[in-house]
Every structure is written in C-alpha cells, then in structure tokens.
Design a protein around this motif. Sequence first.
Motif, short mmCIF file in Angstrom:
data_model
loop_
_atom_site.label_atom_id
_atom_site.label_comp_id
_atom_site.label_asym_id
_atom_site.label_seq_id
_atom_site.Cartn_x
_atom_site.Cartn_y
_atom_site.Cartn_z
N LEU A 1 0.84 -1.20 0.00
CA LEU A 1 0.00 0.00 0.00
C LEU A 1 0.88 1.25 0.00
O LEU A 1 2.02 1.21 0.50
N PRO A 2 0.35 2.35 -0.52
CA PRO A 2 1.13 3.59 -0.51
C PRO A 2 1.26 4.13 0.92
O PRO A 2 0.29 4.16 1.67
N ARG A 3 2.48 4.53 1.28
CA ARG A 3 2.74 5.08 2.62
C ARG A 3 3.45 6.42 2.47
O ARG A 3 4.37 6.57 1.66
N CYS A 4 3.02 7.34 3.28
CA CYS A 4 3.60 8.69 3.25
C CYS A 4 5.00 8.67 3.85
O CYS A 4 5.21 8.15 4.95
N ARG A 5 5.94 9.26 3.11
CA ARG A 5 7.32 9.33 3.61
C ARG A 5 7.49 10.41 4.68
O ARG A 5 8.46 10.43 5.40
N GLU A 6 6.52 11.32 4.73
CA GLU A 6 6.61 12.42 5.70
C GLU A 6 6.04 12.02 7.06
O GLU A 6 6.69 12.15 8.08
N CYS A 7 4.78 11.53 7.09
CA CYS A 7 4.13 11.27 8.38
C CYS A 7 3.95 9.78 8.67
O CYS A 7 3.58 9.41 9.78
N CYS B 1 1.74 7.66 7.46
CA CYS B 1 0.38 7.11 7.31
C CYS B 1 0.24 6.41 5.96
O CYS B 1 0.85 6.80 4.97
N TYR B 2 -0.61 5.40 5.95
CA TYR B 2 -0.93 4.72 4.70
C TYR B 2 -2.11 5.42 4.05
O TYR B 2 -3.03 5.89 4.74
N SER B 3 -2.13 5.44 2.73
CA SER B 3 -3.23 6.03 1.98
C SER B 3 -3.75 4.99 1.00
O SER B 3 -3.02 4.57 0.11
N SER C 1 -1.63 12.67 -3.12
CA SER C 1 -0.88 13.11 -1.96
C SER C 1 -1.43 12.41 -0.72
O SER C 1 -2.50 11.79 -0.75
N CYS C 2 -0.70 12.53 0.37
CA CYS C 2 -1.09 11.91 1.64
C CYS C 2 -2.44 12.46 2.09
O CYS C 2 -2.68 13.68 2.04
N GLN C 3 -3.31 11.58 2.58
CA GLN C 3 -4.63 12.01 3.03
C GLN C 3 -4.57 12.72 4.38
O GLN C 3 -5.54 13.34 4.79
N VAL C 4 -3.42 12.64 5.06
CA VAL C 4 -3.30 13.26 6.38
C VAL C 4 -2.54 14.58 6.32
O VAL C 4 -3.03 15.62 6.76
N CYS C 5 -1.30 14.53 5.72
CA CYS C 5 -0.47 15.74 5.74
C CYS C 5 -0.33 16.38 4.35
O CYS C 5 0.35 17.39 4.22
N TYR C 6 -0.93 15.77 3.34
CA TYR C 6 -0.95 16.29 1.96
C TYR C 6 0.41 16.26 1.28
O TYR C 6 0.59 16.87 0.24
N SER C 7 1.37 15.56 1.85
CA SER C 7 2.67 15.42 1.20
C SER C 7 2.52 14.58 -0.07
O SER C 7 1.82 13.57 -0.06
N PRO C 8 3.18 14.97 -1.17
CA PRO C 8 3.13 14.15 -2.39
C PRO C 8 4.11 12.98 -2.36
O PRO C 8 4.16 12.20 -3.30
N GLU C 9 4.86 12.85 -1.27
CA GLU C 9 5.90 11.81 -1.18
C GLU C 9 5.32 10.51 -0.66
O GLU C 9 5.35 10.23 0.54
N VAL D 1 -5.85 0.80 7.76
CA VAL D 1 -6.31 1.02 6.40
C VAL D 1 -7.45 0.04 6.15
O VAL D 1 -7.40 -1.10 6.60
N HIS D 2 -8.47 0.49 5.43
CA HIS D 2 -9.60 -0.38 5.11
C HIS D 2 -9.47 -0.89 3.68
O HIS D 2 -9.19 -0.12 2.76
N LEU D 3 -9.66 -2.20 3.51
CA LEU D 3 -9.63 -2.81 2.19
C LEU D 3 -10.92 -3.59 1.99
O LEU D 3 -11.43 -4.23 2.92
N PHE D 4 -11.43 -3.57 0.75
CA PHE D 4 -12.64 -4.31 0.40
C PHE D 4 -12.23 -5.60 -0.31
O PHE D 4 -11.42 -5.56 -1.24
N ALA D 5 -12.78 -6.72 0.11
CA ALA D 5 -12.42 -7.99 -0.51
C ALA D 5 -13.43 -9.06 -0.11
O ALA D 5 -14.30 -8.84 0.74
N GLU D 6 -13.27 -10.22 -0.72
CA GLU D 6 -14.05 -11.37 -0.28
C GLU D 6 -13.48 -11.89 1.03
O GLU D 6 -12.26 -11.88 1.24
#
Length: 142
Positions: A40-46, A48-50, A56-64, A105-110
């Motif tokens: 999963l994508p993870r923010c290099r700044e804070c 958090c996983y997005s 960009s990060c859903q928490v700190c808006y970093s594009p990293e 993080v929430h994932l949708f699956a069977e």
Amino acid sequence: MLECGDSLLLKAGQQVFGPYDITPGAGHFWKAVGQCKLELPRCRECGCYSHPRQESCQVCYSPELAWQGVSGEGEVYTYSVVYRSTDPARETPHALGFVRLKEDVHLFAELRPWQRVRIGVPVRAAFVGGTGGTMLVFDAGG
Ligand SMILES: [Zn+2]
C-alpha cells in the motif's frame, strides 16, 4: 488514468479483478497481488498509509508516497453475505466486506469462509487463483 466522463462500469465478460490501472496506483497494487504480496502507498513524511492511492497523503498532503508491504492482518470492519450473485458462475453464498488492517487502512475484498465472518473477527490476507488471475481474499480461519 481516468478522464472526466470515463465509465468505471465493466462490460460483460471483463474480469472483475486486476490488474487494472483505472486509478493511479491500481496497476501497482494488482501487480503486487499477482505476486502474492500486499503493498500500500505510505507517506514518507508522516508514515500514514493512503488507500486507495491518492496524489498526496490524506493526512499531511505530502506528495511523497512510496509503496510498502503491510502485514495483511486485521479484523472484519463490516460485511455482507451474498446469496444471489449477479455472476451466475459465482458460488453462493459468499461474504464481501471491509477489513481494517493493523496499519489502520480499510480494504474491500471477499472474506472466507463466509460462515465464520462476523464484525471484529481477526482475518489474514490470502491469495487465491481465479479465472482472471490472483485474487486477494481475507481468511477468517477455520
Ligand atoms: Zn503524510
């Protein structure tokens, strides 16, 4: 990448799971699933996983953002048991739902086996072969 006005609806006969790149990063996600890995994508700044991946990060808006492997462990957040599928080839009943991973993080699956699925039940990611390739499911044990 989708353009404004593009349809997300699948046409008859199309696969219902990866590897699609209908949103940024979806192709990477499904390629990893094809290799039996959950990334999963993870923010290099804070840190958090997005998910799903954003620009960009859903928490700190970093594009990293960088892809990182996750535990695949979590619990059932919510679910539904499907008794009549729109796909006549699909075995019923089966359970679909959201899992909250330990990484929050929430994932949708069977969710399998459907008889053991309840809200809060611990689950673990599993990778199973299907007609369209490798599919991510969550195993509730049993
Ligand atoms: Zn961040």
